[in-house]
Structures are given as C-alpha cells and as structure tokens.
Design an enzyme around this catalytic site. Structure first.
Site, mmCIF file in Angstrom:
data_model
loop_
_atom_site.group_PDB
_atom_site.id
_atom_site.type_symbol
_atom_site.label_atom_id
_atom_site.label_comp_id
_atom_site.label_asym_id
_atom_site.label_seq_id
_atom_site.Cartn_x
_atom_site.Cartn_y
_atom_site.Cartn_z
ATOM 1 N N GLU A 267 -0.922 9.375 -10.800
ATOM 2 C CA GLU A 267 -1.613 8.244 -11.416
ATOM 3 C C GLU A 267 -2.251 7.384 -10.323
ATOM 4 O O GLU A 267 -1.634 7.095 -9.304
ATOM 5 C CB GLU A 267 -0.609 7.410 -12.205
ATOM 6 C CG GLU A 267 -1.177 6.155 -12.844
ATOM 7 C CD GLU A 267 -0.114 5.302 -13.508
ATOM 8 O OE1 GLU A 267 -0.484 4.427 -14.312
ATOM 9 O OE2 GLU A 267 1.096 5.502 -13.221
ATOM 10 N N LYS A 340 -5.467 6.914 -21.153
ATOM 11 C CA LYS A 340 -4.147 6.482 -21.574
ATOM 12 C C LYS A 340 -4.239 5.723 -22.891
ATOM 13 O O LYS A 340 -5.045 4.807 -23.050
ATOM 14 C CB LYS A 340 -3.508 5.592 -20.496
ATOM 15 C CG LYS A 340 -2.039 5.296 -20.746
ATOM 16 C CD LYS A 340 -1.417 4.549 -19.563
ATOM 17 C CE LYS A 340 0.077 4.350 -19.760
ATOM 18 N NZ LYS A 340 0.698 3.614 -18.635
ATOM 19 N N CYS A 390 2.383 8.083 -16.968
ATOM 20 C CA CYS A 390 3.526 7.237 -16.667
ATOM 21 C C CYS A 390 4.409 6.997 -17.884
ATOM 22 O O CYS A 390 5.040 7.891 -18.419
ATOM 23 C CB CYS A 390 3.047 5.932 -16.036
ATOM 24 S SG CYS A 390 4.359 5.023 -15.176
#
Length: 518
Positions: A267, A340, A390
C-alpha cells in the site's frame, strides 16, 4: 478488577507472542469462561452488564494498545491525549460486550437455567460482535473467532464465517464455565455441549467444500520495503524510497529458473498521487516491468479528473506492464485498477465532528472517495486476483462479491491479495493480529491469500488458512514464491453472514419469547 485483568489476558489470545500459537484458542476460551461464570452468578442484569463492560475494556485497552503508537509516535499527539483516546475507544467498544452479557443474563431468566444460558451467552455475545463489526462503519478487529484459526473450531469458518466461529467459541466458553459453577447434573450438559461443539468443528474441518486448483501455479514476487513511517512521506526522501522499491522489485532472483509473472508492492509504495510523479520517474517502472516480462502491481493514491471538472481521490492499487504508456499512468488509465471501498475513519475520511481530533495529529491524512462494491479481479497469468487494501480484509463479507461470479458472468477471484502499510503501529501486535485475520479470510473462502506489506507480515497463505511462506517483520526483502489459485465456493462464499444471522435471530427471539412466557 478480576474481570478487567481477565479481559487483558483475553487480548493475548489474538496473536502469538507472549503465548505460543497452539495455546491461543485455549487461552481465549478460558478467559471468556471467566466472564461467562461471572454472568451466570450475576444476581441482576446490570451486574452482568458491568461484568461484560470490565472484561471488554480490559480486552480492548490491551489488544489495541498499538493505536497509541500511531497517535503519539507518528501522529505527534500529546501523550495524555493519545492515551486518553485509546482508553475512551476501549470504553466505547466495551459497551457492546456489556449489552451482550446483559442480554444473556436476562434471557437466561431467574432462576437461571443451564441449557438456556449456553445458547443465550453464545448468541448474545456473537450478536454483540456483529454489531461492533457493523455500526459506524464497523471495527471487528479482535473478534473472538480470530483466536481459533489454529484450533478445532476453525472448521466452522467455511460454513458460517468468523461470526460462526465466535458463536461456537462462546458456547464452549459457557460450557467450561458450567463445569465449574453448575451442579453435577448440569455439568454433564456442559460437558456434552462443549465436546459436541469442538467435535463438530473438527469434523467440518475435514471437508473440502469442492475447492479445487484453478489454472497453473502463479510465480510471484512480494516486496517488503520496510520504510520507516516517519520517512515515508518526507518529500526529501520520496525519490530514494521509490528507487529502493524499484531496485527490490527488479533484483535478481535467488531461485534458479524462477521468473515472476506478478510483482506486488505494498500500500502506498508510491506515496504520491500518480500525476505528481514526473514522467522520468515513471519510465523506470515501466522499463522494469518490461525487463521482468511481468505485471507490476503497487499501492498508490490516485487523482482521477472527470469530464465535468470534478476529480476523485482514491487509495488504490494499479497494475501495469512493460507495454503500458507512461502518459496513461499519469492520467490514471491503467490495465488494472482497484479503489479502496471500505475507508478507515480518521485515516481516510474524517467523521463529522472530529476535525479537531485530526488537527491534533501531524499525519498525511485524507478524505478519499470510495470504490465500487464489486470490482473486477485482475486477470494475470491465468489467475483472477481480488485485491483489498489494509483494513478491508477485516470485513470478510465484503470480499465475497469479487469471489462470486460477476453479474454479467465475469469470473470470480481465484486468489485474494492484500496490500498494507502497518508501519503506523511500529513493532506491535497489530502485525501478527492482521496476519491471523488474513488467515481467517482464506479459511472462509477457500482462496489462497497473498500479502505485500511495508513492515510485515508479507507472505502467502494457502486455501486452508496455513502460512506457506512469510518474510520476517521489520526487515527489507523480497519473497519469490509460487501460489496455486483455487475455484469452487464454500458455503460461506455462497451465503455470507445470512445463516449465522438467522441463527442469532432465531436464538435470541426464541429465548426472548420463552422468557416472556415464564
């Protein structure tokens, strides 16, 4: 005070460290059994609520201590304010186990009945876990199910998911408490309930659920840059950080004959928006992909202009090859892209009324736009790879749309991939806790998981939830490894949380109706 300490002990069951990995399921059940025993002995509902609150507060203060590192060490928040923030968060979250134990005590009736208590405690505790994972965008980290990825109850995961494992664990914990606090006759019921639940989990763990290999094994390279969080967004160090990642991505392999077809970086391995990176810094990445004859996939924030003049800003993953034009990269037109969808409060969006709290930190935080619920997996070398970023893999039910067949017949994922940066939390339990969460996702879905992180844990998990290979945390390195994708749907992939929610609803409503008739 005893229950506060028991809750702190409970927090140790979510990652190996002080307690060896094989003992974590045992510790979790024994600690929760202390709470179950206290709830059984509570003369009033409010006493049971107090017990649940103390236990929950102890669990969350100890289990989430690493949030203090993020706020104080990297966010430069005052010690007292960072510490207070962790305590207040733990207290707020502890209201949910308090509600669960209060409900369990009320549903059990007066005088309490052992059989009803077993079901009431398991259902009320699991319902509280589900609410914590849903309300205010959800925070399901430290769900008790994660303590059991190496235990007999892991077999429940492909059927009912982590909440089903939590239900089974709470049922066994209540049964263990019953062995201590109940009369001889009721102890037989407790023993039978506990043994049958553990046996059912073990039996389910033998099933394969029709999961079979898909395509050829995929050779890939995972990159762990180990960039110190305080340096990651330093303008003076960004170029050197990019060069470090590029050198690692294109370094010679130590395995003879190994040629990665996918190179995966963490990330925000590129910590700038794509159009802030000059073409002369993008070109070596394209050249590196051409040199490797591989697809390079990396985390990066994207700025995407729209025809109407509005722009979107996303925390994203992009993939490109040696044939990709640099101009397309600059304009966020890439062969592969994932945005995301489940954003982190305070980190990626600022909840209403908390701007003052964010202003007390020195962090490069943003208000990002959300990605779509289902985004097409990356088709690379015969595999279909569903990405998440994440914190997203804490929400198992949100990964399912990408695994299922798409609305127009698009193939579902054969692999899961997570890119993360847990550098915000230093050398803490956050890293091994996150690895166990990822293992649960593979157990639930029957899909291998690949993970590329900044500081750890970078590695590969097979379709049975076992860690195949992992880099040591807080080290710089690359992991060249082959992973076999899978196809087929577990019951959990087909039905998600619906079965366990029906189980909870029937249990709680049924017990409530019965309680009212007494």
């Amino acid at each position: 005070m005893l229950l506060l300490l028991a809750g702190g002990l409970h927090a140790l069951s979510f990652a190996p460290g002080p307690v060896p990995g094989p003992l974590l399921p045992v510790l979790q059940i024994l600690a929760l059994a202390l709470l179950a025993g206290a709830v059984w002995r509570s003369p009033r509902v409010r006493d049971a609520a107090r017990a649940g609150f103390c236990f929950g507060a102890g669990t969350f203060v100890v289990g989430f201590y690493w949030i203090f590192i993020s706020l104080h060490v990297y966010g430069e928040m005052a010690v007292w304010l960072a510490g207070l923030a962790v305590v207040l968060l733990a207290a707020a979250l502890a209201l949910l186990p308090a509600a669960g134990t209060a409900a369990a005590r009320w549903l059990t009736g007066s005088p309490p009945r052992p059989g009803r208590f077993l079901l009431a405690f398991a259902a009320a505790w699991t319902a509280a876990e589900w609410v914590r994972g849903t309300i205010f965008t959800g925070f399901p980290w430290l769900n008790v199910g994660y303590a059991h990825v190496d235990g007999p109850l892991a077999g429940v995961a492909p059927v009912l998911g982590v909440y089903g494992v939590a239900f089974a664990a709470a049922l066994v914990a209540a049964a263990v408490a019953g062995l201590v606090v109940w009369s001889a006759g009721a102890r037989r019921l407790a023993a039978a309930a506990g043994v049958l639940t553990l046996a059912a989990g073990s039996a389910l763990g033998v099933a394969t659920w029709g999961i079979t290999p898909a395509g050829e094994p995929l050779p890939l390279r995972l990159v762990q840059g180990n960039v110190e969080q305080s340096n990651k967004f330093d303008p003076a160090l960004i170029v050197s950080t990019l060069q470090r990642h590029l050198a690692m991505a294109t370094s010679p392999t130590q395995t003879e004959g190994f040629a990665p077809e996918l190179v995966l970086l963490p990330e925000t391995a590129i910590p700038l928006f794509q159009d802030q990176l000059p073409p002369h810094l993008w070109q070596p990445w394209v050249d590196g992909a051409r040199y490797l004859d591989a697809t390079v996939v990396t985390g990066i924030p994207l700025h995407t202009p729209a025809p109407d003049g509005r722009s979107s800003f996303t925390n994203s993953v992009i993939g490109f090859t040696g044939e990709t034009d640099v101009a397309d990269l600059l304009n966020a037109r890439t062969p592969f892209r994932y945005d995301k969808a489940h954003l982190v409060p305070f980190g990626e969006f600022i909840p209403t009324g908390f701007r003052w709290f964010v202003d007390a930190m020195v962090m490069p935080l943003g208000d990002f736009d959300r990605g779509a619920t289902r985004q097409q997996p990356f088709a690379i070398a015969g595999q279909h790879i569903a990405f998440n970023i994440c914190y997203e893999d804490v929400f198992g039910e949100e990964l399912l749309p990408a695994i299922r067949t798409g609305p127009n017949g698009e193939p579902g994922a054969t692999l899961l991939a997570n890119v993360s940066n847990l550098g915000w939390f230093g050398d803490s339990w956050a890293l091994p806790q996150h690895l166990r969460i990822a293992r649960m996702r593979s157990l639930e879905t029957g899909r291998p998981s690949i993970r590329a992180t900044n500081t750890g844990a970078t590695g590969v998990i097979d379709a049975r939830g076992e860690v195949v290979s992992v880099l040591p945390a807080h080290t710089q390195g690359v992991l060249d490894v082959t992973v076999q994708g899978t196809t087929g749907f577990t019951p959990y992939v087909r039905w998600g949380n619906l079965p366990v929610l029906l189980l909870l609803a029937l249990s709680l409503v049924g017990l409530g109706v019965y309680r009212r008739r007494l």
